[in-house]
Design a protein around this motif. Structure first.
Motif, PDB file in Angstrom:
ATOM      1  N   LYS A 193      -0.183   3.629  11.536  1.00  0.00           N
ATOM      2  CA  LYS A 193      -0.692   3.449  10.150  1.00  0.00           C
ATOM      3  C   LYS A 193      -0.156   2.615   9.548  1.00  0.00           C
ATOM      4  O   LYS A 193       0.994   2.860   9.528  1.00  0.00           O
ATOM      5  CB  LYS A 193      -0.752   4.945   9.622  1.00  0.00           C
TER       6      LYS A 193
ATOM      7  N   ASP B 135      -7.907   8.676   5.221  1.00  0.00           N
ATOM      8  CA  ASP B 135      -6.738   8.929   6.208  1.00  0.00           C
ATOM      9  C   ASP B 135      -5.837   7.793   5.924  1.00  0.00           C
ATOM     10  O   ASP B 135      -4.558   7.927   5.748  1.00  0.00           O
ATOM     11  CB  ASP B 135      -7.169   9.373   7.313  1.00  0.00           C
TER      12      ASP B 135
ATOM     13  N   TYR C 236      -5.168   1.816   9.963  1.00  0.00           N
ATOM     14  CA  TYR C 236      -4.639   1.640  11.105  1.00  0.00           C
ATOM     15  C   TYR C 236      -4.678   0.340  12.048  1.00  0.00           C
ATOM     16  O   TYR C 236      -5.902  -0.140  11.878  1.00  0.00           O
ATOM     17  CB  TYR C 236      -5.030   2.790  12.400  1.00  0.00           C
TER      18      TYR C 236
END
Length: 226
Positions: free
Chosen positions: A33, A70, A73
């Motif tokens: 990430k 989230d 990435y």
């Protein structure tokens, strides 16, 4: 100075290049990430809008993956790798294995010609790591070590484009390895394409290196049923 509309695309391109360089240099690893927007904005000295334009461009190329809620990435280390990963979804295991045969055999041939002592030392270390992981039934670590081994052979070839293309097989390779591992009677430590290959590379025997790879991939084809 206030940026005009004509300045914004130029700045976004510049930030895209900087982010691309961070990924390509290994500062952010595959599947890692990347830092949150505020941190990147401060580090790069840009607005949220410019940063998002750059991230959107790299997501479109396949290098980044934006996961809502989230974060973002690293999906691939280059545009070539990102495009290849998207393409693999549209092709059969047989097609992918046929391409791998071409890349693996050429990587082995060139590695036998160009590998340096440090490559050989690292390959032998990965063989030990692979064996230990298999024997301890840590199959995720076994698959990772096996993949790292093959990537290092491609790197030892001395051809950076071949290495970059080979890296793009990462996700497919892992899935195939773990699919084979679950089958009864599967041998996770074949010498063909691994220990034999290292011996051939160390001896600068190009023909033996290619032969070892071919026998290993023929075995893979049998287990995958292609």
């Amino acid at each position: 100075m206030t940026l005009t509309a004509s300045h914004r695309p130029v700045l976004a391109d510049e930030i895209t290049d900087k982010l691309r360089g961070m990924i390509h240099s290994g500062e952010w690893k595959l599947q890692q990430k990347i830092p949150a927007e505020p941190e990147l904005m401060a580090r790069l000295g840009v607005s949220r809008g410019t940063l998002r334009e750059a991230i959107k461009a790299l997501a479109h190329s396949g290098m980044l993956e934006v996961r809502r809620g989230d974060g973002t990435y690293v999906r691939a280390t280059s545009e070539i790798s990102g495009a290849a990963q998207r393409m693999y979804k549209d092709h059969t295991q047989e097609h992918i294995l046929e391409v791998r045969i071409g890349l693996d055999t050429q990587a082995a041939r060139l590695a036998a010609r160009n590998a340096k002592p440090e490559h050989l030392a690292a390959l032998k270390a990965l063989l030990t790591e692979r064996r230990d992981a298999w024997n301890s039934e840590d199959y995720a670590a076994w698959a990772r070590a096996d993949w790292d081994f093959h990537v290092l052979v491609a790197q030892a070839s001395g051809n950076p484009l071949l290495h970059e293309l080979y890296v793009s097989f990462g996700g497919v390779f892992h899935a195939d390895l773990l699919r084979q591992q679950r089958r009864s009677g599967f041998n996770g430590l074949p010498d063909e394409g691994h220990g034999e290959l290292v011996e051939a590379i160390e001896a600068h025997d190009e023909a033996a290196a290619v032969d070892s790879v071919n026998r290993n991939l023929n075995s893979c084809a049998e287990w995958l049923g292609v």
